[in-house]
Design an enzyme around this catalytic site. Sequence first.
Site, PDB file in Angstrom:
ATOM      1  N   ARG A  35     -51.087  33.133 -13.066  1.00 57.10           N
ATOM      2  CA  ARG A  35     -50.274  32.004 -13.535  1.00 57.10           C
ATOM      3  C   ARG A  35     -50.058  31.001 -12.401  1.00 57.10           C
ATOM      4  NH1 ARG A  35     -48.654  29.464 -17.617  1.00 57.10           N
ATOM      5  NH2 ARG A  35     -47.764  31.206 -18.724  1.00 57.10           N
ATOM      6  N   ILE A  40     -39.943  30.451 -10.141  1.00 58.95           N
ATOM      7  CA  ILE A  40     -39.753  31.393 -11.245  1.00 58.95           C
ATOM      8  C   ILE A  40     -41.110  31.992 -11.618  1.00 58.95           C
ATOM      9  CG2 ILE A  40     -38.846  31.699 -13.579  1.00 58.95           C
ATOM     10  CD1 ILE A  40     -37.007  29.341 -13.111  1.00 58.95           C
ATOM     11  N   PRO A  41     -41.588  32.948 -10.801  1.00 54.24           N
ATOM     12  CA  PRO A  41     -42.880  33.572 -11.112  1.00 54.24           C
ATOM     13  C   PRO A  41     -42.823  34.369 -12.411  1.00 54.24           C
ATOM     14  CG  PRO A  41     -42.095  34.213  -8.911  1.00 54.24           C
ATOM     15  CD  PRO A  41     -40.992  33.478  -9.594  1.00 54.24           C
ATOM     16  N   HIS A  42     -43.860  34.216 -13.224  1.00 56.00           N
ATOM     17  CA  HIS A  42     -43.961  34.968 -14.470  1.00 56.00           C
ATOM     18  C   HIS A  42     -45.427  35.058 -14.854  1.00 56.00           C
ATOM     19  CE1 HIS A  42     -43.550  30.699 -15.376  1.00 56.00           C
ATOM     20  NE2 HIS A  42     -44.226  30.913 -16.492  1.00 56.00           N
ATOM     21  N   GLY A  43     -45.721  35.931 -15.781  1.00 55.62           N
ATOM     22  CA  GLY A  43     -47.105  36.177 -16.169  1.00 55.62           C
ATOM     23  C   GLY A  43     -47.663  35.106 -17.077  1.00 55.62           C
TER      24      GLY A  43
END
Length: 144
Positions: A48, A62-65
Amino acid sequence: MAKEILGEDNIELNVELNTKEEAIRFTGEILVENGYVESSYIDKMLEREKVTSTYMGNYVAIPHGTEDAKSSVMETGISVVTVPHGVDFDGNVVKILVGIAGKGDDHLEVLSKIAIVLSEEENIDKIVNAGSKEEIIRIFDEVN
């Protein structure tokens, strides 16, 4: 019973991280260790980041998949990591990392709550300087 979205086990204070990749892995590892996601989710968080930066401004990332990482999510949850000395996200300084794993469409509600909390500069300072995990939980609980 569903897990709580943000518990003390999901928070790490005053962490030293040297690279964006290390920061994303660290944030994702908390979600893995606490049973929110499968370990493959971390690779999707890194994927991502290559597509579009998860840096949001105001010292926050805001790391997310990716969208196809949904199958790796077992429970909705967030991790919060404070990095008072900052970590470089492509020329931007990040002091607060919020990892997100959302089951179904839960991530939308979680994201909006996080956005409300982190839109207040005062909250950014409070989170970066928090002396305890309880303080961070209180800041997020104030938004309903």
